[in-house]
Design a protein around this motif. Structure first.
Motif, mmCIF file in Angstrom:
data_model
loop_
_atom_site.group_PDB
_atom_site.id
_atom_site.type_symbol
_atom_site.label_atom_id
_atom_site.label_comp_id
_atom_site.label_asym_id
_atom_site.label_seq_id
_atom_site.Cartn_x
_atom_site.Cartn_y
_atom_site.Cartn_z
ATOM 1 N N VAL B 194 -69.462 -40.817 83.751
ATOM 2 C CA VAL B 194 -69.387 -42.187 83.232
ATOM 3 C C VAL B 194 -69.729 -42.184 81.741
ATOM 4 C CG1 VAL B 194 -70.510 -44.451 83.305
ATOM 5 C CG2 VAL B 194 -69.788 -43.351 85.430
ATOM 6 N N ALA B 195 -70.732 -41.386 81.360
ATOM 7 C CA ALA B 195 -71.127 -41.319 79.935
ATOM 8 C C ALA B 195 -69.986 -40.754 79.086
ATOM 9 C CB ALA B 195 -72.385 -40.470 79.782
ATOM 10 N N ASP B 196 -69.245 -39.773 79.638
ATOM 11 C CA ASP B 196 -68.095 -39.218 78.900
ATOM 12 C C ASP B 196 -67.059 -40.309 78.632
ATOM 13 O OD1 ASP B 196 -69.153 -36.653 78.983
ATOM 14 O OD2 ASP B 196 -68.069 -36.105 80.818
ATOM 15 N N VAL B 197 -66.786 -41.124 79.651
ATOM 16 C CA VAL B 197 -65.784 -42.184 79.493
ATOM 17 C C VAL B 197 -66.248 -43.172 78.427
ATOM 18 C CG1 VAL B 197 -64.499 -44.036 80.640
ATOM 19 C CG2 VAL B 197 -65.069 -41.944 81.909
ATOM 20 N N LEU B 198 -67.501 -43.610 78.540
ATOM 21 C CA LEU B 198 -68.020 -44.612 77.606
ATOM 22 C C LEU B 198 -68.146 -44.042 76.192
ATOM 23 C CD1 LEU B 198 -70.783 -46.365 79.764
ATOM 24 C CD2 LEU B 198 -68.382 -46.969 79.490
ATOM 25 N N GLY B 199 -68.267 -42.719 76.102
ATOM 26 C CA GLY B 199 -68.405 -42.088 74.789
ATOM 27 C C GLY B 199 -67.077 -41.728 74.147
ATOM 28 N N SER B 200 -65.979 -41.851 74.915
ATOM 29 C CA SER B 200 -64.668 -41.535 74.336
ATOM 30 C C SER B 200 -64.221 -42.687 73.437
ATOM 31 C CB SER B 200 -63.642 -41.234 75.436
ATOM 32 O OG SER B 200 -63.441 -42.343 76.288
ATOM 33 N N ARG B 201 -63.292 -42.386 72.504
ATOM 34 C CA ARG B 201 -62.975 -43.390 71.491
ATOM 35 C C ARG B 201 -62.314 -44.627 72.089
ATOM 36 N NH1 ARG B 201 -57.409 -42.415 69.847
ATOM 37 N NH2 ARG B 201 -56.772 -40.450 70.773
ATOM 38 N N MET B 202 -62.577 -45.759 71.436
ATOM 39 C CA MET B 202 -62.021 -47.027 71.897
ATOM 40 C C MET B 202 -60.532 -47.067 71.556
ATOM 41 S SD MET B 202 -62.953 -49.783 73.481
ATOM 42 C CE MET B 202 -64.651 -50.330 73.279
ATOM 43 N N ILE B 203 -59.711 -47.445 72.540
ATOM 44 C CA ILE B 203 -58.267 -47.573 72.302
ATOM 45 C C ILE B 203 -57.934 -49.053 72.096
ATOM 46 C CG2 ILE B 203 -55.949 -47.161 73.232
ATOM 47 C CD1 ILE B 203 -57.458 -44.580 72.611
ATOM 48 N N VAL B 204 -58.178 -49.841 73.126
ATOM 49 C CA VAL B 204 -58.053 -51.304 73.046
ATOM 50 C C VAL B 204 -59.206 -51.833 73.890
ATOM 51 C CG1 VAL B 204 -55.526 -51.465 72.711
ATOM 52 C CG2 VAL B 204 -56.442 -51.260 75.002
ATOM 53 N N SER B 205 -60.062 -52.668 73.320
ATOM 54 C CA SER B 205 -61.247 -53.074 74.079
ATOM 55 C C SER B 205 -60.819 -53.809 75.350
ATOM 56 C CB SER B 205 -62.147 -53.975 73.222
ATOM 57 O OG SER B 205 -61.539 -55.242 72.998
ATOM 58 N N PRO B 206 -61.427 -53.524 76.504
ATOM 59 C CA PRO B 206 -62.602 -52.668 76.717
ATOM 60 C C PRO B 206 -62.255 -51.220 77.099
ATOM 61 C CG PRO B 206 -62.097 -53.786 78.753
ATOM 62 C CD PRO B 206 -61.021 -54.184 77.768
ATOM 63 N N PHE B 207 -61.014 -50.777 76.870
ATOM 64 C CA PHE B 207 -60.629 -49.451 77.342
ATOM 65 C C PHE B 207 -60.951 -48.357 76.328
ATOM 66 C CE2 PHE B 207 -56.973 -51.677 79.752
ATOM 67 C CZ PHE B 207 -57.785 -51.908 80.849
ATOM 68 N N HIS B 208 -61.729 -47.390 76.799
ATOM 69 C CA HIS B 208 -61.902 -46.154 76.061
ATOM 70 C C HIS B 208 -60.756 -45.215 76.450
ATOM 71 C CE1 HIS B 208 -65.917 -47.965 76.425
ATOM 72 N NE2 HIS B 208 -66.155 -47.423 75.239
ATOM 73 N N LEU B 209 -60.669 -44.100 75.743
ATOM 74 C CA LEU B 209 -59.575 -43.152 76.004
ATOM 75 C C LEU B 209 -59.454 -42.806 77.489
ATOM 76 C CD1 LEU B 209 -57.381 -41.235 74.888
ATOM 77 C CD2 LEU B 209 -59.167 -39.487 74.671
ATOM 78 N N TYR B 210 -60.594 -42.525 78.143
ATOM 79 C CA TYR B 210 -60.528 -42.066 79.543
ATOM 80 C C TYR B 210 -60.406 -43.201 80.552
ATOM 81 C CZ TYR B 210 -61.514 -37.452 77.674
ATOM 82 O OH TYR B 210 -61.443 -36.280 76.978
ATOM 83 N N ASP B 211 -60.289 -44.432 80.048
ATOM 84 C CA ASP B 211 -59.903 -45.547 80.920
ATOM 85 C C ASP B 211 -58.383 -45.614 81.063
ATOM 86 O OD1 ASP B 211 -62.340 -47.125 81.670
ATOM 87 O OD2 ASP B 211 -62.573 -47.253 79.492
ATOM 88 N N CYS B 212 -57.675 -44.795 80.288
ATOM 89 C CA CYS B 212 -56.209 -44.853 80.243
ATOM 90 C C CYS B 212 -55.612 -43.633 80.946
ATOM 91 C CB CYS B 212 -55.715 -44.867 78.800
ATOM 92 S SG CYS B 212 -56.493 -46.122 77.762
ATOM 93 N N ALA B 213 -54.476 -43.841 81.607
ATOM 94 C CA ALA B 213 -53.785 -42.745 82.285
ATOM 95 C C ALA B 213 -53.320 -41.700 81.276
ATOM 96 C CB ALA B 213 -52.583 -43.283 83.052
ATOM 97 N N VAL B 214 -53.074 -40.495 81.785
ATOM 98 C CA VAL B 214 -52.465 -39.456 80.962
ATOM 99 C C VAL B 214 -50.971 -39.750 80.820
ATOM 100 C CG1 VAL B 214 -54.132 -37.694 81.567
ATOM 101 C CG2 VAL B 214 -52.118 -38.020 83.020
ATOM 102 N N ILE B 215 -50.293 -38.947 79.997
ATOM 103 C CA ILE B 215 -48.829 -38.987 79.880
ATOM 104 C C ILE B 215 -48.336 -37.612 80.308
ATOM 105 C CG2 ILE B 215 -46.900 -39.140 78.264
ATOM 106 C CD1 ILE B 215 -48.606 -41.055 76.612
ATOM 107 N N SER B 216 -47.269 -37.572 81.109
ATOM 108 C CA SER B 216 -46.920 -36.310 81.778
ATOM 109 C C SER B 216 -45.421 -36.073 81.886
ATOM 110 C CB SER B 216 -47.484 -36.306 83.206
ATOM 111 O OG SER B 216 -48.750 -36.888 83.267
ATOM 112 N N ASP B 217 -45.113 -34.830 82.254
ATOM 113 C CA ASP B 217 -43.768 -34.439 82.686
ATOM 114 C C ASP B 217 -43.817 -34.199 84.197
ATOM 115 O OD1 ASP B 217 -43.313 -34.144 79.910
ATOM 116 O OD2 ASP B 217 -43.857 -32.015 80.001
#
Lengths: 136, 390
Positions: B194-217
């Protein structure tokens, strides 16, 4: 002057009065003369009763923030604007619009914040309705 | 159980290529590879196939049209269908394929999907496509919205109305990462807290980077035929017990509510159709393009009360060994997110679970799976209820 690199609305027959209103600093909305429904973007018929008896009204431009997000990584064209606030504003007349909250600290924006429309002229064809915290 | 055309159909084959970063292959190649894998898995050949269902992908526009795909494979379909209404199209196609087979209009249908968002789309370019596809070009795009900011509007409103916290959002990402760590093919396998997620950079509040899905093939295919014919094929069949689809508004600024979605209608229809209740679901699959999504879906589908989804996840109820193991492959947040193919991997994992082939991730005695896909901007909703054949 640098060219405006952000997406602009492609105005059509149904929506022209709305965008013409913005150019004249008026926020317009449609109300159904048959059933009283207020709808947020211009259409040919009422979304509730499907009557074509729609009339244009002018909004007070006052409302509050229904939801918002502070964008730190924006789409193409908006890179230099971050952080900026994207919001859905609920107008006093009962319709909602997607917009930006401007002229304030992005971190001060809250749901429920009272806001007032301001108009940002982009070019001679387009003026965008944005919102700013209401003056007390 | 309600007797419908749908429950005369069964999933008999699944195919999945490598997922995550798969360089050097076009989406078309991945799709063909997946179809071959799925037919081999079923013990069928392309000459058995008379229905081809696929959908438009981000990377190649009209080239994905089902008749072109069929021609490439030398299949002469009675029913080539191409769908495009957002990520939940992936799951809707299973619903339609089941109906077609159950109604006798086609005998063997292949449903497939592929994309190369990560390797070939180019992060920036692909995200532009995503934005253009999920926002109203006239009344939303001029304001700098993007797909993450749309979902952020849902999250902010949920936090405001129900007190949902950033820690609870993060617990969604952590739960699914723990599952992905058990899957040999998952794209994201590093430990996550949880701390890793909250410590990742903010993308669009309230989502940090790890609140967002990956992009894949990746490429996927599933073979559907009649439950009757399924009895003689290679794999233990997975029956299509129930399904439902519902859409409220399309663009987010015209949603009446940002806390209650059309998912409410899906569970209300799909569960009675399948003749099961919430307590009968052994393994659950939810759309998790952002961490708020599973929270709202749990509530709207009736797995918990409105407003309690955040606490429900944070209490560990979705974990393997928990009350209702969810996204056992790691979901869109950690397994992979191939764009329009969105929940294909969810359905494939559901089939693997119901066959009892999930290895370290296996939910013991899994007999009924519920898959919910929510695409667009939580605007297009499709539920599937799947059951292991006895």
């Amino acid at each position: 002057m640098e060219a405006y690199a952000k997406p602009l609305p492609e105005v059509d027959e149904d929506t022209r009065p709305y965008w013409e209103g913005c150019k004249q600093q008026k926020l317009l909305f449609q109300e159904c003369a048959s059933c009283g429904t207020v709808q947020s973007y211009p259409r040919k018929v009422c979304m509730r009763c499907m009557q074509a008896s729609l009339v244009w009204r002018e909004s007070s431009g006052r409302g509050d923030v229904y939801s918002f997000s502070v964008v730190h990584r924006g789409p193409q064209g908006f890179e230099d604007d971050v952080p900026y606030v994207v919001a859905i504003v609920q107008l006093a007349e009962g319709f909602r619009v997607m917009t930006n909250i401007v002229d304030c600290d992005p971190d001060s924006v809250r749901i429920g914040l009272d806001v007032q429309v301001v108009f940002q002229r982009i070019n001679e064809d387009v003026t965008l309705p944005k919102f700013t915290p209401a003056r007390r | 159980m309600l007797e419908t055309a749908l429950n005369r159909a069964a999933i008999v084959g699944i195919g999945e290529t490598a997922v995550g970063r798969v360089p050097g292959k076009t989406a078309r190649e991945l799709e063909v590879e997946a179809i071959k894998l799925a037919l081999d898995d079923a013990g069928l050949t392309k000459d058995d196939v008379d229905g081809v269902l696929t959908f438009l992908r981000w990377d190649s526009g009209w080239e994905t049209k089902a008749p072109i795909l069929a021609e490439r494979l030398g299949i002469e379909p009675v029913l080539p269908l191409t769908l495009a209404f957002g990520g939940s199209s992936s799951t809707a196609l299973f619903y339609y394929a089941g109906l077609l087979v159950g109604a006798g209009l086609a005998e063997v249908v292949v449903v497939s999907s592929s994309d190369t968002q990560l390797s070939q789309g180019g992060r920036r370019g692909t995200m532009q496509e995503l934005v253009a596809g999920t926002a109203d070009p006239q009344f939303e795009l001029p304001f700098g919205v993007n797909n993450p900011s749309d979902y952020a509007l849902y999250a902010q409103r949920h936090m405001y109305e129900f007190g949902t916290t950033s820690e609870q959002l993060a617990s969604v990402a952590v739960t699914f990462r723990n599952h992905a760590r058990l899957h040999p093919k998952a794209q994201m396998k590093d430990p996550l807290t949880v701390a890793d997620v909250l410590g990742s950079r903010m993308i669009v509040s309230p989502f940090h980077l790890y609140d967002c899905a990956v992009i894949s093939d990746g490429g996927w295919a599933v073979v559907i035929t009649s439950a009757e014919r399924a009895k003689d094929l290679k794999q233990k069949p997975v029956l299509m017990l129930g399904a439902a689809e519902a859409h409220f508004a399309n663009w987010i600024s015209h949603m009446e509510s940002l806390t209650t979605t059309a998912a409410t209608r899906c569970a209300a229809k799909a569960l009675p159709m399948a003749g099961v209740g919430h307590d009968d679901i052994d393994v659950l699959f939810l759309s998790d393009q952002f961490t708020i999504c599973p929270i709202i879906e749990l509530e709207d589908l009736g797995f918990c009360k409105k407003g309690e989804g955040g606490a429900f996840v944070a209490e560990g109820r979705l974990a393997l060994g928990g009350q209702i193991p969810t996204n056992t492959h790691g979901g869109l947040l950690s397994y992979c997110h191939p764009g329009k193919g969105q929940c294909f991997a969810h359905v494939v994992e559901a089939v693997i679970q119901l066959r009892g082939q999930a290895g370290d991730r296996q939910v013991k005695d899994a007999e009924v799976a519920y898959v919910h896909a929510a695409g667009g901007t939580l605007s297009a909703h499709v539920s599937l209820v799947l059951g292991a054949a006895r």
